[in-house]
Structure formats: structure tokens, C-alpha cells
Design a protein around this motif. Structure first.
Motif, PDB file in Angstrom:
ATOM      1  N   ARG A   3       0.822  -1.227   0.000  1.00  0.00           N
ATOM      2  CA  ARG A   3       0.000   0.000   0.000  1.00  0.00           C
ATOM      3  C   ARG A   3       0.851   1.270   0.000  1.00  0.00           C
ATOM      4  N   LYS A   4       1.919   1.254  -0.807  1.00  0.00           N
ATOM      5  CA  LYS A   4       2.759   2.452  -0.952  1.00  0.00           C
ATOM      6  C   LYS A   4       2.881   2.776  -2.435  1.00  0.00           C
ATOM      7  N   TYR A  46      -7.111  13.302  -2.413  1.00  0.00           N
ATOM      8  CA  TYR A  46      -7.020  11.834  -2.406  1.00  0.00           C
ATOM      9  C   TYR A  46      -8.203  11.260  -3.176  1.00  0.00           C
ATOM     10  N   TYR A 102       1.561  12.332  -0.205  1.00  0.00           N
ATOM     11  CA  TYR A 102       1.568  12.275   1.262  1.00  0.00           C
ATOM     12  C   TYR A 102       0.734  11.069   1.695  1.00  0.00           C
ATOM     13  N   SER A 103       1.202  10.431   2.751  1.00  0.00           N
ATOM     14  CA  SER A 103       0.522   9.238   3.260  1.00  0.00           C
ATOM     15  C   SER A 103      -0.833   9.601   3.891  1.00  0.00           C
ATOM     16  N   ARG A 145      -1.799   8.706   6.584  1.00  0.00           N
ATOM     17  CA  ARG A 145      -1.495   8.924   8.006  1.00  0.00           C
ATOM     18  C   ARG A 145      -1.267  10.404   8.309  1.00  0.00           C
ATOM     19  N   ASP A 146      -0.851  11.175   7.273  1.00  0.00           N
ATOM     20  CA  ASP A 146      -0.537  12.590   7.485  1.00  0.00           C
ATOM     21  C   ASP A 146      -1.724  13.525   7.235  1.00  0.00           C
ATOM     22  N   LYS A 175       5.103  14.142   5.836  1.00  0.00           N
ATOM     23  CA  LYS A 175       6.275  13.607   5.132  1.00  0.00           C
ATOM     24  C   LYS A 175       6.000  13.579   3.633  1.00  0.00           C
ATOM     25  N   TYR A 208       6.667  12.615  -0.221  1.00  0.00           N
ATOM     26  CA  TYR A 208       7.235  11.634  -1.158  1.00  0.00           C
ATOM     27  C   TYR A 208       7.160  12.292  -2.534  1.00  0.00           C
ATOM     28  N   TRP A 233      -4.039   7.927  -0.610  1.00  0.00           N
ATOM     29  CA  TRP A 233      -2.764   8.663  -0.653  1.00  0.00           C
ATOM     30  C   TRP A 233      -3.009  10.002  -1.335  1.00  0.00           C
ATOM     31  N   HIS A 237      -2.123  13.318  -3.433  1.00  0.00           N
ATOM     32  CA  HIS A 237      -1.170  13.600  -4.505  1.00  0.00           C
ATOM     33  C   HIS A 237      -1.412  14.975  -5.103  1.00  0.00           C
ATOM     34  N   TYR A 288       1.475   1.159  11.866  1.00  0.00           N
ATOM     35  CA  TYR A 288       1.969   2.068  10.826  1.00  0.00           C
ATOM     36  C   TYR A 288       3.474   2.261  10.985  1.00  0.00           C
TER      37      TYR A 288
END
Length: 308
Positions: free
Chosen positions: A20-21, A154, A173-174, A176-177, A208, A210, A226, A228, A307
Motif C-alpha cells: 500500500r505504498k 485523495y 503524502y501518506s 497517516r498525514d 512527510k 514523497y 494517498w 497527490h 503504521y
């Protein structure tokens, strides 16, 4: 974001998908579109059928303040204009930016499907079907001017962003953020992810980041939820393929864009809103105390603790 070359369907489903990334897949067989889709070819292939487009005088498009207008152009005219930097003919300004996100015939009922809306171009594309046929939801054809930046958001379904021509930078960004992204529905209020206004959005520094650059022929796997933010560094053509990875009944039947929260999530949020309304019947001190207890209960019952 990790880049992996020539990943087979089996390897994707076994090793990559469960993590899931986001991951960039390179060297996949995408059909003749990567060589054929020049400006000339695109213009004549689908001719002068009308398309509805976003027109913006600024590079950063904002869905919340709606700093763009919708206009209609014949497809061939639109392609040529989107490829120009300065326009002889324009709606708002000679350096305006254009963005096409294909939609179904009836936006309220029909999903975007390149095979229906752009049948001639669809023949040039080989979509990597790393999912079951019955899971397919939509294939969204996208064209954007150089320099255009799409708002951070998302989607509720997994998707592949296939960069056919041109170059994009994608910042992710995840899920989670989410607490640091200043959300309004599925969208973040932080438009400029490179130079955020930290007085207005101080928590954003905790998110965080990415990042990846998609060259022609690259495919980015964006897992559901996620966030974007997409910047077109050059005029380019892309195709998004969304698929339902939850059971079909989890999704809102009226959702043609693939961005309405799953039914259970929408119901849960409505129930929470009612609970918060009920708390208003109490004095402030009690309200604060019971609200904190509710937060603890949510964390205890619903948060994941594995996580990374």
C-alpha cells in the motif's frame, strides 16, 4: 518513491500491492500511444468533437476557491492551444493554462472511459490490467498545459497514473498525514506544496513528502487515500485507470468521479456530526471532557498501531 522496472502482474500483486505504498513502474508495455501521440496525431485522430476544459490564468489550480473557469472547445483546437505557451486566441489571458479531465457523456450517470469518449485513441493504448476485469471503474484521459499544477487531493480507489507523453512531477503524502494537510473534504487547502504558507498552515511541516518525476511511458501506482499533487512540467497526455479494490457495494452508486468516500465512512461521519451536536447540550467544561474521551475511544477502537 521507488522505481521498479518491468514488473509483471504476478510480482505486482504478490510483492508491491499489499504494501500500500506508491511506486513508479517503468518499462511496461503500453501500446503505440507513447510514440504515436504527437500533437498532430492527437488533433486529427479525434477531430473537432467538443470537450469541456478548465481554463486558468494562474499555474496553481484551486478547486476550493475555483480560480478557473470551464469552457468548451473542439478537441483539435484544444490540443493545439494546450501545447502553446502564448496564445493568439484565448478566453482570459494570452498565457492561460488548459486542463482536460475526460468525463462521461452524462456526468451525473456515466463514468469516464477512454474507449467510449475517445475510441480511436483508445486503440493505441494497452492498459496494464493488474486487477480483475470486474474491478475496473474508469479510465480518465488527461491533457494539461506546461506548468499547470493540480490541487492536492485523495481518491477512494486505487489507480495507475500512466504518463503517455510529457513529464510530470508528483508529490505524495501518506493517509497517516491527513491531520497536517488542512483538509476540506477530499482536498487540501495547501496549494503551494513547495513554498507553503507556514503562518497559515503551521502543521504542514509535519507531513512527510514523497516525490517522483514521471517521464513518458512511466506508470505511477497511487494507492487509495494517498494524497497527490501533480505538476505538469511539460505539455503532456496521461491516462488514469481506477479500480474498485473494496467490495463493489462499499462504494457510493452515484459516484462517477471515484472520489466520494465509501458508504460506511460517510455514514460514520454523519453519526459523529450528530454526536458532536448532542455534546453541545452540555456546558463547555463537560463538553471538553467527554469530547476527549470520545477521541481516546476512537483511537483505541479504530486506529492502526502497525503504521511504519
Amino acid at each position: 518513491v521507488e522505481r521498479l522496472e518491468r514488473v509483471t502482474r504476478e510480482r505486482f500483486l504478490r510483492d508491491i500491492y499489499p504494501r500500500r505504498k506508491p511506486v513508479v513502474l517503468t518499462g511496461l508495455e503500453l501500446g503505440t500511444c507513447t510514440t504515436k501521440w504527437t500533437i498532430d496525431y492527437l488533433s486529427q485522430a479525434e477531430g473537432s468533437k467538443e470537450v469541456k476544459i478548465h481554463v486558468s490564468t494562474v499555474p496553481q489550480m484551486d478547486f476550493l476557491s475555483k480560480n478557473f473557469v470551464y469552457r468548451t472547445l473542439p478537441f483539435d483546437v484544444f490540443v493545439r492551444r494546450a501545447a502553446e505557451v502564448k496564445h493568439k486566441e484565448y478566453f482570459l489571458a494570452e498565457d492561460e493554462k488548459y486542463y482536460l479531465r475526460s468525463v462521461g457523456e452524462d456526468v451525473r450517470k456515466d463514468i469516464a472511459d477512454i474507449r467510449k469518449q475517445f475510441p480511436i485513441l483508445a486503440e493505441d493504448v494497452h492498459i496494464p490490467e493488474y486487477f480483475e476485469k470486474k474491478q475496473f471503474f474508469s479510465s480518465v484521459f488527461r491533457i494539461s498545459s506546461a506548468g499547470l499544477q493540480l490541487w492536492t487531493h485523495y481518491d477512494v480507489m486505487d489507480n495507475f497514473l500512466i504518463q503517455v507523453t510529457g513529464k510530470k512531477r508528483v508529490v505524495l503524502y501518506s493517509p497517516r498525514d491527513a491531520p497536517y494537510l488542512y483538509l476540506s473534504g477530499t482536498k487540501s487547502e495547501v496549494l503551494d506544496v513547495d513554498n507553503p504558507d507556514l503562518e497559515k498552515y503551521p502543521l504542514f511541516v509535519k507531513a512527510k513528502r514523497y516525490q517522483c518525476v514521471l517521464e513518458a511511458g512511466d506508470v505511477l501506482f497511487i494507492p487509495a487515500l494517498w494524497f497527490h499533487n501533480v505538476i505538469s512540467e511539460e505539455f503532456g497526455v496521461a491516462l488514469n485507470v481506477f479500480w474498485k479494490h473494496l467490495p463493489a457495494e462499499s462504494y457510493d452508486k452515484t459516484d462517477t468521479y471515484g472520489n466520494k468516500d465509501p458508504m460506511a465512512a460517510s455514514r460514520a461521519i454523519q453519526i459523529l456530526d450528530r454526536a458532536l451536536k448532542t455534546l453541545e447540550e452540555l456546558p463547555e467544561e463537560y463538553r471538553d471532557f467527554y469530547a476527549r474521551r470520545m477521541v481516546l475511544r476512537i483511537q483505541e477502537k479504530a486506529y492502526r498501531n502497525d503504521y511504519g
